[in-house]
Structure formats: structure tokens, C-alpha cells
Write a protein that holds these residues in place. Structure first.
Motif, PDB file in Angstrom:
ATOM      1  N   LEU A  46      41.501  39.631  43.072  1.00  0.00           N
ATOM      2  CA  LEU A  46      42.863  39.462  43.596  1.00  0.00           C
ATOM      3  C   LEU A  46      42.936  39.891  45.056  1.00  0.00           C
ATOM      4  O   LEU A  46      43.523  39.194  45.899  1.00  0.00           O
ATOM      5  CB  LEU A  46      43.838  40.309  42.794  1.00  0.00           C
ATOM      6  N   ALA A  47      42.326  41.048  45.360  1.00  0.00           N
ATOM      7  CA  ALA A  47      42.358  41.540  46.742  1.00  0.00           C
ATOM      8  C   ALA A  47      41.646  40.552  47.662  1.00  0.00           C
ATOM      9  O   ALA A  47      42.121  40.256  48.769  1.00  0.00           O
ATOM     10  CB  ALA A  47      41.713  42.922  46.815  1.00  0.00           C
TER      11      ALA A  47
ATOM     12  N   LEU B 163      40.994  42.826  39.641  1.00  0.00           N
ATOM     13  CA  LEU B 163      41.753  43.389  40.762  1.00  0.00           C
ATOM     14  C   LEU B 163      41.023  43.149  42.079  1.00  0.00           C
ATOM     15  O   LEU B 163      41.638  42.797  43.093  1.00  0.00           O
ATOM     16  CB  LEU B 163      41.966  44.892  40.547  1.00  0.00           C
ATOM     17  N   THR B 164      39.687  43.303  42.061  1.00  0.00           N
ATOM     18  CA  THR B 164      38.924  43.076  43.287  1.00  0.00           C
ATOM     19  C   THR B 164      39.018  41.618  43.717  1.00  0.00           C
ATOM     20  O   THR B 164      39.188  41.317  44.909  1.00  0.00           O
ATOM     21  CB  THR B 164      37.465  43.491  43.063  1.00  0.00           C
TER      22      THR B 164
END
Lengths: 122, 196
Positions: free
Chosen positions: B19-20, B16-17
């Protein structure tokens, strides 16, 4: 400590929201029409994540039936998102075809230049 | 994914990190070729994340459609429009404000949701067990997603095919209209009908 726990338990949602507003920001702020469409697909992808995140059970398995496994993740959001991905690529290609057509008509894909050439478009 | 729940949560947090970070890079990148390649990377990261989220069918579709076909048609459009770089001329204050307000509202709405990954959340209580038990009892395909897609909700796919068909017709009409043969833009909708 309690706040940190809540943050960790909702980290997926927070990142999903970040992706969503990034897509929104790109759609509003950037003038290049292709970049706008990339932003739109970022927004769509964040919606997939918004649906798939609650479907997951930590310690569960993918929803494929097999003896010996009891805990499956929720299959219904997966089905809905399979449809959404295909519809997403359909809208993206239609939008890109419009961009190609705009390029043929105006000679540019920059929003500002299109508005400058055609005041009625604004 | 069977395994240590905290390891799953850790892998997910890393993805997720990433992706951000890729999303930030897409927002800042001015070179359109770079934007397209970054969006392809984004789709592959998203597909990996979907595997960790147990959505294996969705991950396969995302890797082939999101990272494959989308990238190809974006590159083809770049070839046709030839727009590789663009200048930054406009102010970003108002879009940033709108995005932050929307984001704050969404975060506020998210706080009340059940924590991630727990098995007694309401979403796992009503329809999902019915689908899982029913597909097993009636000898439907062992992949429950296939069973729901084909046996329970076939009309969804009919609607999906309709959308794809409509989009395909739209793309064909836009790209192969009669104006190319005539060499000029049509001024109304009827012109060029006989050439198609």
C-alpha cells in the motif's frame, strides 16, 4: 530490541499515518484538480485503516456468530466505516462534478492556469 | 481470520508495505490515467487488507465502491475534462514540510496506543462485548455488523442516505444546469431555474 518490538506492534499505525500525510501532500502540492481529489480519497481511505486497525484481535475471527468461536473482532468500527465509504464516494463524485464544471468555465483543470485566467479566484 | 497470529501479522505487514509503495507511485505519477489505475490498485489492496483485519463487510464495500464506482467516475471525469498529463511547475518544499510536521505529530501520538491485535485493549472492553452478547441474546442476524447497522444504529444509515441524496442533487444540478441550453455561463444563481 525493545524499540523494534514497539515498531512492529505499531507498524499498522505508522503505515496509516504515511498514507494520511501522502494524501495531505498530494492535496496541497499538486495543481491538477483531479489529482487533488485522488489525494483526498487516499486521506479518507487511511482513516478507514485508522479505525479498523484497533478493532482487530490477532487470533480472533470476523464478527459473524458461530458456535465454537469465542473471540470476535470489534464490530462497531466496521459499521462506522461502512457508512464512511459511501459518504466518501458521494463527496468524491460531487467534487468531480465541480471539476467538470470548472473545466467548462475555464477550459482547464490546472490550478495555476485557473488563477492566471481569473485573478479573483486566488 | 482464524489461524496463526504471526502469519496474520506477516500477511498484514506485506499488504501494508505494498500500500505504501502504491501511494508513493500515485504521488509521483504525472499521467492522470496512470493515477486513476493506481488508485484502483490501491483500493483492491486496501480491500484485501480489510479482510485480514476481519472487516469482511467493509472489504466488500471497498472493493465494489472504492475500486469499482470510484474508478468509473474518475475515468468518466478524465473523458470529460480530457486532462491526461500535467507539468510540474510548483515547488514542493512547503507542502513537504507541512506533511512531515503533521506526520511527526501523529507518530508521536500513536506511540502511546496499545499494541496492535491484543484482546485486552480498552476498545474491546466496553461497548463491543455488549453488542456481541445482546445481538446473540435477541436473535438478531448472525452477522454482528448487520445487527449493529440495522438494529442498533439505523439512524446512521438514515444520515448516510441523506448525504448521498444531497450529493446526488448537487451532481445533477452541476452537470445538467441551464447554461448548456443557453450556451453561456449563468451570472447569478437564479438564471436557468425554469429550464430545470
Amino acid at each position: 530490541m525493545e524499540l523494534l518490538k514497539t515498531f512492529a506492534a505499531h507498524y499498522n499505525y505508522f503505515i496509516t499515518i504515511f498514507l494520511m500525510i501522502s494524501g495531505l501532500f498530494i492535496v496541497i502540492a499538486r495543481g491538477n484538480l483531479i489529482k487533488k481529489l485522488v489525494g483526498l480519497s487516499l486521506f479518507q481511505t487511511s482513516v478507514y485503516l485508522l479505525y479498523l486497525t484497533p478493532a482487530k484481535i490477532l487470533g480472533g475471527t470476523a464478527p459473524i456468530y458461530e458456535e465454537g468461536y469465542k473471540l470476535y473482532s470489534n464490530p462497531l468500527p466496521h459499521v462506522l466505516m461502512l457508512t464512511a465509504i459511501v459518504v466518501g464516494v458521494a463527496t468524491l463524485s460531487l467534487g468531480l462534478a465541480l471539476v467538470v464544471r470548472i473545466k467548462e468555465a475555464y477550459g482547464t483543470v490546472e490550478e495555476d492556469e485557473i488563477f492566471a485566467k481569473d485573478p479573483e479566484a486566488e | 481470520m482464524i489461524g496463526n497470529p504471526s502469519a496474520e501479522a506477516f500477511v498484514m505487514a506485506v499488504l501494508l508495505t505494498l500500500l505504501a509503495a502504491v501511494t508513493l507511485a500515485i504521488a509521483r505519477q504525472r499521467n492522470m490515467f496512470g493515477v486513476v489505475i493506481l488508485s484502483s490498485i490501491y483500493s483492491f489492496l486496501m480491500a484485501s487488507l480489510m479482510i485480514v483485519l476481519d472487516a469482511v463487510d467493509v472489504a466488500m464495500t471497498e472493493a465494489s465502491v472504492g475500486a469499482g464506482i470510484s474508478t468509473v467516475i474518475l475515468l468518466a471525469t478524465l473523458y470529460l475534462t480530457g486532462s491526461m498529463e500535467y507539468p510540474q511547475r510548483r515547488s514542493v518544499a512547503i507542502p513537504l514540510f507541512v506533511s512531515i510536521v503533521v506526520g511527526a505529530a501523529l507518530v508521536w501520538g500513536t506511540i502511546g496506543l496499545p499494541a496492535f491485535g491484543i484482546s485486552d485493549a480498552p476498545i474491546h472492553q466496553h461497548v463491543a462485548p455488549t453488542y456481541i452478547d445482546f445481538s446473540r441474546k435477541h436473535d438478531m442476524p448472525p452477522n454482528i455488523v448487520t445487527a449493529v447497522l440495522a438494529d442498533f444504529r439505523g439512524f446512521d444509515t438514515l444520515g448516510e442516505v441523506t448525504v448521498v441524496f444531497t450529493a446526488g442533487i448537487g451532481v445533477l444540478l452541476l452537470l445538467q444546469g441551464g447554461w448548456r441550453l443557453g450556451g453561456s455561463r449563468p451570472d447569478d444563481d437564479t438564471e436557468g431555474d425554469d429550464e430545470i
